[in-house]
Design a protein around this motif. Sequence first.
Motif, PDB file in Angstrom:
ATOM      1  N   ILE A   1       0.786  -1.245   0.233  1.00  0.00           N
ATOM      2  CA  ILE A   1      -0.049  -0.023   0.108  1.00  0.00           C
ATOM      3  C   ILE A   1       0.785   1.290   0.034  1.00  0.00           C
ATOM      4  O   ILE A   1       0.507   2.217  -0.700  1.00  0.00           O
ATOM      5  N   VAL A   2       1.868   1.300   0.728  1.00  0.00           N
ATOM      6  CA  VAL A   2       2.937   2.540   0.740  1.00  0.00           C
ATOM      7  C   VAL A   2       3.593   2.762  -0.568  1.00  0.00           C
ATOM      8  O   VAL A   2       3.747   3.845  -1.152  1.00  0.00           O
ATOM      9  N   GLU A   3       3.997   1.645  -1.414  1.00  0.00           N
ATOM     10  CA  GLU A   3       4.428   1.495  -2.611  1.00  0.00           C
ATOM     11  C   GLU A   3       3.392   2.181  -3.622  1.00  0.00           C
ATOM     12  O   GLU A   3       3.655   3.148  -4.277  1.00  0.00           O
ATOM     13  N   ARG A   4       2.287   1.820  -3.513  1.00  0.00           N
ATOM     14  CA  ARG A   4       1.362   2.101  -4.688  1.00  0.00           C
ATOM     15  C   ARG A   4       0.824   3.590  -4.304  1.00  0.00           C
ATOM     16  O   ARG A   4       0.568   4.244  -5.345  1.00  0.00           O
ATOM     17  N   HIS A   5       0.494   3.977  -3.010  1.00  0.00           N
ATOM     18  CA  HIS A   5      -0.131   5.312  -2.597  1.00  0.00           C
ATOM     19  C   HIS A   5       1.040   6.314  -1.992  1.00  0.00           C
ATOM     20  O   HIS A   5       0.585   7.500  -1.762  1.00  0.00           O
ATOM     21  N   GLY A   6       2.033   5.949  -1.553  1.00  0.00           N
ATOM     22  CA  GLY A   6       2.967   7.035  -0.894  1.00  0.00           C
ATOM     23  C   GLY A   6       2.660   6.836   0.552  1.00  0.00           C
ATOM     24  O   GLY A   6       1.368   6.764   1.129  1.00  0.00           O
ATOM     25  N   ILE A   7       3.562   7.187   1.567  1.00  0.00           N
ATOM     26  CA  ILE A   7       3.560   7.144   2.701  1.00  0.00           C
ATOM     27  C   ILE A   7       2.741   8.379   3.349  1.00  0.00           C
ATOM     28  O   ILE A   7       2.051   8.320   4.371  1.00  0.00           O
ATOM     29  N   GLU A   8       2.687   9.477   2.623  1.00  0.00           N
ATOM     30  CA  GLU A   8       1.970  10.534   2.889  1.00  0.00           C
ATOM     31  C   GLU A   8       0.433  10.260   2.957  1.00  0.00           C
ATOM     32  O   GLU A   8      -0.354  10.549   3.947  1.00  0.00           O
ATOM     33  N   THR A   9      -0.065   9.737   1.872  1.00  0.00           N
ATOM     34  CA  THR A   9      -1.499   9.182   1.817  1.00  0.00           C
ATOM     35  C   THR A   9      -1.977   8.226   2.839  1.00  0.00           C
ATOM     36  O   THR A   9      -2.748   8.312   3.437  1.00  0.00           O
TER      37      THR A   9
END
Length: 109
Positions: free
Chosen positions: A52-60
């Motif tokens: 999920i972090v890879e797909r959406h980024g840590i900020e999201t």
Amino acid sequence: MTVDEAFYDVRERTENPAHASVEDVCELVRKRAQDPRDDHMNSHFDEAMADIVERHGIETVQTVIRRILVEHYPFRTATVDLEMRNVDGVWIGTAATGYLRELNSEQDS
């Protein structure tokens, strides 16, 4: 406490300095996403967070965590307006609340 008052022992809600902060939880999510545990019974959460972090980024992901732990969004709807699947909110919420419990239990030790 009523059903409408779901409560997480996160510093931003309790104002208790002994409780982990949202930033502490997000830092653990980052750590586990970068280096998922292989030998832990909940390693599937680490792997899901990595994806999920890879797909959406840590900020999201941090936005979703804050919505769940502090702003009282349900897991499924914490992803609204973020171009994420509702199921990602369920994964994030489940992992984040588990990580929060883990952090708080470490503080109690």
